[in-house]
Scaffold this motif. Structure first.
Motif, PDB file in Angstrom:
ATOM      1  N   VAL A 166       0.877  -1.171   0.000  1.00 14.32           N
ATOM      2  CA  VAL A 166       0.000   0.000   0.000  1.00 14.32           C
ATOM      3  C   VAL A 166       0.910   1.216   0.000  1.00 14.32           C
ATOM      4  O   VAL A 166       1.863   1.287   0.768  1.00 14.32           O
ATOM      5  CB  VAL A 166      -0.909   0.003   1.247  1.00 14.32           C
ATOM      6  CG1 VAL A 166      -1.695   1.304   1.348  1.00 14.32           C
ATOM      7  CG2 VAL A 166      -1.855  -1.187   1.220  1.00 14.32           C
ATOM      8  N   SER A 167       0.641   2.159  -0.877  1.00 14.20           N
ATOM      9  CA  SER A 167       1.485   3.355  -0.933  1.00 14.20           C
ATOM     10  C   SER A 167       0.869   4.486  -0.113  1.00 14.20           C
ATOM     11  O   SER A 167      -0.341   4.569   0.049  1.00 14.20           O
ATOM     12  CB  SER A 167       1.700   3.814  -2.372  1.00 14.20           C
ATOM     13  OG  SER A 167       0.500   4.308  -2.919  1.00 14.20           O
ATOM     14  N   PHE A 208       6.551   1.749   1.651  1.00  9.75           N
ATOM     15  CA  PHE A 208       7.515   1.648   2.743  1.00  9.75           C
ATOM     16  C   PHE A 208       7.615   0.217   3.234  1.00  9.75           C
ATOM     17  O   PHE A 208       6.663  -0.549   3.153  1.00  9.75           O
ATOM     18  CB  PHE A 208       7.102   2.557   3.914  1.00  9.75           C
ATOM     19  CG  PHE A 208       7.094   4.012   3.567  1.00  9.75           C
ATOM     20  CD1 PHE A 208       8.195   4.801   3.819  1.00  9.75           C
ATOM     21  CD2 PHE A 208       5.988   4.594   2.975  1.00  9.75           C
ATOM     22  CE1 PHE A 208       8.196   6.147   3.500  1.00  9.75           C
ATOM     23  CE2 PHE A 208       5.969   5.938   2.650  1.00  9.75           C
ATOM     24  CZ  PHE A 208       7.081   6.715   2.915  1.00  9.75           C
ATOM     25  N   ARG A 209       8.774  -0.124   3.773  1.00 10.21           N
ATOM     26  CA  ARG A 209       9.011  -1.427   4.391  1.00 10.21           C
ATOM     27  C   ARG A 209       9.515  -1.167   5.805  1.00 10.21           C
ATOM     28  O   ARG A 209      10.369  -0.314   6.020  1.00 10.21           O
ATOM     29  CB  ARG A 209      10.053  -2.210   3.604  1.00 10.21           C
ATOM     30  CG  ARG A 209      10.447  -3.506   4.292  1.00 10.21           C
ATOM     31  CD  ARG A 209      11.330  -4.341   3.427  1.00 10.21           C
ATOM     32  NE  ARG A 209      10.436  -4.925   2.418  1.00 10.21           N
ATOM     33  CZ  ARG A 209      10.851  -5.553   1.340  1.00 10.21           C
ATOM     34  NH1 ARG A 209      12.124  -5.663   1.089  1.00 10.21           N
ATOM     35  NH2 ARG A 209       9.988  -6.050   0.487  1.00 10.21           N
ATOM     36  N   ARG A 210       8.965  -1.906   6.752  1.00  6.82           N
ATOM     37  CA  ARG A 210       9.398  -1.775   8.144  1.00  6.82           C
ATOM     38  C   ARG A 210      10.709  -2.527   8.318  1.00  6.82           C
ATOM     39  O   ARG A 210      10.814  -3.700   8.005  1.00  6.82           O
ATOM     40  CB  ARG A 210       8.326  -2.341   9.072  1.00  6.82           C
ATOM     41  CG  ARG A 210       8.596  -2.088  10.524  1.00  6.82           C
ATOM     42  CD  ARG A 210       8.295  -0.665  10.863  1.00  6.82           C
ATOM     43  NE  ARG A 210       8.499  -0.448  12.291  1.00  6.82           N
ATOM     44  CZ  ARG A 210       8.639   0.721  12.838  1.00  6.82           C
ATOM     45  NH1 ARG A 210       8.582   1.799  12.090  1.00  6.82           N
ATOM     46  NH2 ARG A 210       8.821   0.838  14.123  1.00  6.82           N
ATOM     47  N   MET A 211      11.735  -1.845   8.822  1.00  5.66           N
ATOM     48  CA  MET A 211      13.046  -2.431   9.078  1.00  5.66           C
ATOM     49  C   MET A 211      13.393  -2.159  10.537  1.00  5.66           C
ATOM     50  O   MET A 211      13.737  -1.027  10.889  1.00  5.66           O
ATOM     51  CB  MET A 211      14.108  -1.805   8.167  1.00  5.66           C
ATOM     52  CG  MET A 211      13.830  -1.960   6.685  1.00  5.66           C
ATOM     53  SD  MET A 211      14.080  -3.594   6.045  1.00  5.66           S
ATOM     54  CE  MET A 211      15.845  -3.676   6.051  1.00  5.66           C
ATOM     55  N   ASN A 216      11.035   2.973   9.253  1.00  7.20           N
ATOM     56  CA  ASN A 216      10.389   2.723   7.968  1.00  7.20           C
ATOM     57  C   ASN A 216      11.325   3.160   6.856  1.00  7.20           C
ATOM     58  O   ASN A 216      11.880   4.253   6.914  1.00  7.20           O
ATOM     59  CB  ASN A 216       9.074   3.500   7.863  1.00  7.20           C
ATOM     60  CG  ASN A 216       8.068   3.019   8.871  1.00  7.20           C
ATOM     61  OD1 ASN A 216       7.888   1.832   9.062  1.00  7.20           O
ATOM     62  ND2 ASN A 216       7.422   3.943   9.549  1.00  7.20           N
ATOM     63  N   ARG A 217      11.478   2.316   5.825  1.00  7.32           N
ATOM     64  CA  ARG A 217      12.358   2.620   4.695  1.00  7.32           C
ATOM     65  C   ARG A 217      11.534   2.651   3.415  1.00  7.32           C
ATOM     66  O   ARG A 217      10.673   1.801   3.200  1.00  7.32           O
ATOM     67  CB  ARG A 217      13.444   1.547   4.541  1.00  7.32           C
ATOM     68  CG  ARG A 217      14.213   1.235   5.784  1.00  7.32           C
ATOM     69  CD  ARG A 217      15.240   2.292   6.044  1.00  7.32           C
ATOM     70  NE  ARG A 217      15.847   2.016   7.347  1.00  7.32           N
ATOM     71  CZ  ARG A 217      17.034   2.361   7.680  1.00  7.32           C
ATOM     72  NH1 ARG A 217      17.780   3.021   6.834  1.00  7.32           N
ATOM     73  NH2 ARG A 217      17.515   2.094   8.866  1.00  7.32           N
ATOM     74  N   VAL A 218      11.821   3.628   2.567  1.00  8.60           N
ATOM     75  CA  VAL A 218      11.146   3.711   1.272  1.00  8.60           C
ATOM     76  C   VAL A 218      11.611   2.534   0.419  1.00  8.60           C
ATOM     77  O   VAL A 218      12.803   2.241   0.338  1.00  8.60           O
ATOM     78  CB  VAL A 218      11.461   5.048   0.573  1.00  8.60           C
ATOM     79  CG1 VAL A 218      10.843   5.090  -0.817  1.00  8.60           C
ATOM     80  CG2 VAL A 218      10.948   6.216   1.404  1.00  8.60           C
ATOM     81  N   ILE A 247       9.459  -3.316  -4.705  1.00 11.99           N
ATOM     82  CA  ILE A 247       8.014  -3.321  -4.959  1.00 11.99           C
ATOM     83  C   ILE A 247       7.663  -4.446  -5.919  1.00 11.99           C
ATOM     84  O   ILE A 247       6.717  -5.203  -5.706  1.00 11.99           O
ATOM     85  CB  ILE A 247       7.549  -1.950  -5.496  1.00 11.99           C
ATOM     86  CG1 ILE A 247       7.721  -0.884  -4.413  1.00 11.99           C
ATOM     87  CG2 ILE A 247       6.100  -2.020  -5.982  1.00 11.99           C
ATOM     88  CD1 ILE A 247       7.557   0.536  -4.912  1.00 11.99           C
ATOM     89  N   SER A 248       8.455  -4.606  -6.975  1.00 12.29           N
ATOM     90  CA  SER A 248       8.234  -5.663  -7.953  1.00 12.29           C
ATOM     91  C   SER A 248       8.328  -7.038  -7.300  1.00 12.29           C
ATOM     92  O   SER A 248       7.510  -7.921  -7.558  1.00 12.29           O
ATOM     93  CB  SER A 248       9.251  -5.541  -9.084  1.00 12.29           C
ATOM     94  OG  SER A 248       9.119  -6.598  -9.988  1.00 12.29           O
TER      95      SER A 248
END
Length: 98
Positions: free
Chosen positions: A68-69, A75-78, A82-84, A90-91
């Motif tokens: 979801v954008s 974003f991905r939780r690291m 949060n990291r873009v 995304i792919s």
């Protein structure tokens, strides 16, 4: 289905700070979340008053399509940040669903 919950006006150390809300604040927050996410998410926003102080609970159900954008970025939780996500990440995320 999993959900994410955000508590507003409670510190990381679980101290209740409390807040004052305007008449339309919760509606405005819900509209902002809906309008700035794609696919559009509909949050459940409630207020509670533990210890006589008003806090806000925002719940968002996990969306089956990912990612979801938010404002056009994914974003991905690291760990604790949060990291873009870049185009390849995304792919790969979409590839895992197929």
């Amino acid at each position: 289905m999993k959900k994410s919950t955000i508590l507003i006006e409670i510190s990381d150390k679980r101290v209740i700070k409390g807040t004052v809300l305007g008449k339309e604040t919760l509606t405005q927050w819900a509209n902002q979340i809906y309008s700035k996410t794609e696919p559009q998410l509909i949050p459940l926003i409630e207020t509670h008053e533990p210890e006589g102080k008003k806090i806000v609970e925002v719940k968002i159900l996990e969306y089956p399509l990912k990612p979801v954008s938010v404002r056009g970025k994914c974003f991905r939780r690291m760990k604790n940040s949060n990291r873009v996500m870049n185009a390849q990440e995304i792919s790969e995320t979409f590839g895992l669903l197929n």
